[in-house]
Motif scaffolding. Structure first.
Motif, mmCIF file in Angstrom:
data_model
loop_
_atom_site.group_PDB
_atom_site.id
_atom_site.type_symbol
_atom_site.label_atom_id
_atom_site.label_comp_id
_atom_site.label_asym_id
_atom_site.label_seq_id
_atom_site.Cartn_x
_atom_site.Cartn_y
_atom_site.Cartn_z
ATOM 1 N N SER A 31 -0.301 -3.262 2.011
ATOM 2 C CA SER A 31 -0.724 -1.947 1.534
ATOM 3 C C SER A 31 -0.428 -0.965 2.657
ATOM 4 C CB SER A 31 -2.203 -1.924 1.143
ATOM 5 O OG SER A 31 -3.022 -2.028 2.271
ATOM 6 N N ILE A 52 1.541 9.729 0.479
ATOM 7 C CA ILE A 52 1.103 8.922 -0.658
ATOM 8 C C ILE A 52 -0.333 8.479 -0.416
ATOM 9 C CG2 ILE A 52 1.504 6.715 -1.811
ATOM 10 C CD1 ILE A 52 4.516 7.166 -1.139
ATOM 11 N N ALA A 55 -0.031 3.008 -1.045
ATOM 12 C CA ALA A 55 1.170 2.355 -1.570
ATOM 13 C C ALA A 55 1.073 0.853 -1.381
ATOM 14 C CB ALA A 55 2.408 2.880 -0.853
ATOM 15 N N TRP A 144 3.191 3.194 -6.022
ATOM 16 C CA TRP A 144 1.992 3.979 -5.777
ATOM 17 C C TRP A 144 1.623 4.759 -7.028
ATOM 18 C CZ3 TRP A 144 6.852 5.102 -4.428
ATOM 19 C CH2 TRP A 144 7.353 6.378 -4.685
#
Length: 160
Positions: A31, A52, A55, A144
Motif C-alpha cells: 500500500s 492519491i 494506492a 486507487w
C-alpha cells in the motif's frame, strides 16, 4: 478500485510511504500513501499533479536482486569524510527478509527508478536510516479510489 495504471512512469514516488500487504507466488503487494500522479494522463482529469489518498501497488513476478543498508561516515577536524562502516549488501533470502521487514514497519521512499543495469530500485528509510533495494518484476499495477489533494510541489502555499 476507481483508477488503475500499469505505467509506473505516471507517478512521482518521492516521499511516498510504502507498507507491506502481502507476498505470494512471486506477487508483492504494497500500500502507498503520499504517492503523486502526474497531470495530463487519462487517470488524472485534474490540471495539477495530485496526491492519491491510498494506492495499492502490485508487482507480478517480483524478484529481489539486492538490499543495501547504508554505511556510516565521520568527518575529521579538517572536514574530510571517511567511511567508518561500509554499506552492507544482502542478496537472496536475506535481501527478501530485510526488505519485507522494512515494508512491515513502513518505509518512506526517497527515490524510485531504473538503473543502467535494468534493475528497478528504490531508496528509502524505515527501521534502517537508509537503504536501497534493487529488484525486477514482470508487470506492475497501481490502483486507487480517490485523490487527496494537489501534490505538495503543486500547492499554491508552497514556496521555495
Amino acid at each position: 478500485m476507481n483508477y488503475r495504471s500499469v505505467d509506473l512512469g505516471n507517478f512521482e514516488f518521492h516521499d511516498a510511504y510504502f507498507t507491506f500487504v502481502g507476498f505470494a507466488n512471486g506477487t508483492l503487494t504494497l500500500s502507498a500513501r503520499h504517492l503523486n500522479i502526474h497531470k495530463n494522463i487519462d487517470q488524472n482529469p485534474l490540471p495539477t499533479d495530485m496526491e492519491i489518498e491510498l494506492a495499492t501497488i502490485t508487482f507480478e513476478g517480483f524478484r529481489i536482486e539486492s538490499f543495501t543498508v547504508g554505511g556510516t561516515r565521520e568527518m575529521d577536524a579538517n572536514g574530510k569524510c571517511s567511511a567508518v562502516q561500509p554499506p552492507c549488501v544482502f542478496e537472496g533470502q536475506a535481501a527478501n527478509d530485510k526488505l519485507f521487514n522494512e515494508l512491515r514497519v513502513g518505509s518512506t521512499i526517497y527515490e524510485f527508478g531504473i538503473l543502467e543495469n535494468g534493475n528497478y530500485y528504490f531508496d528509502g528509510a524505515g527501521d534502517e536510516l537508509w537503504f536501497q533495494t534493487q529488484f525486477l518484476f514482470n508487470s506492475a499495477i497501481v490502483e486507487w479510489d480517490a485523490y487527496r489533494k494537489p501534490a505538495w510541489y503543486e500547492e499554491k502555499s508552497f514556496k521555495v
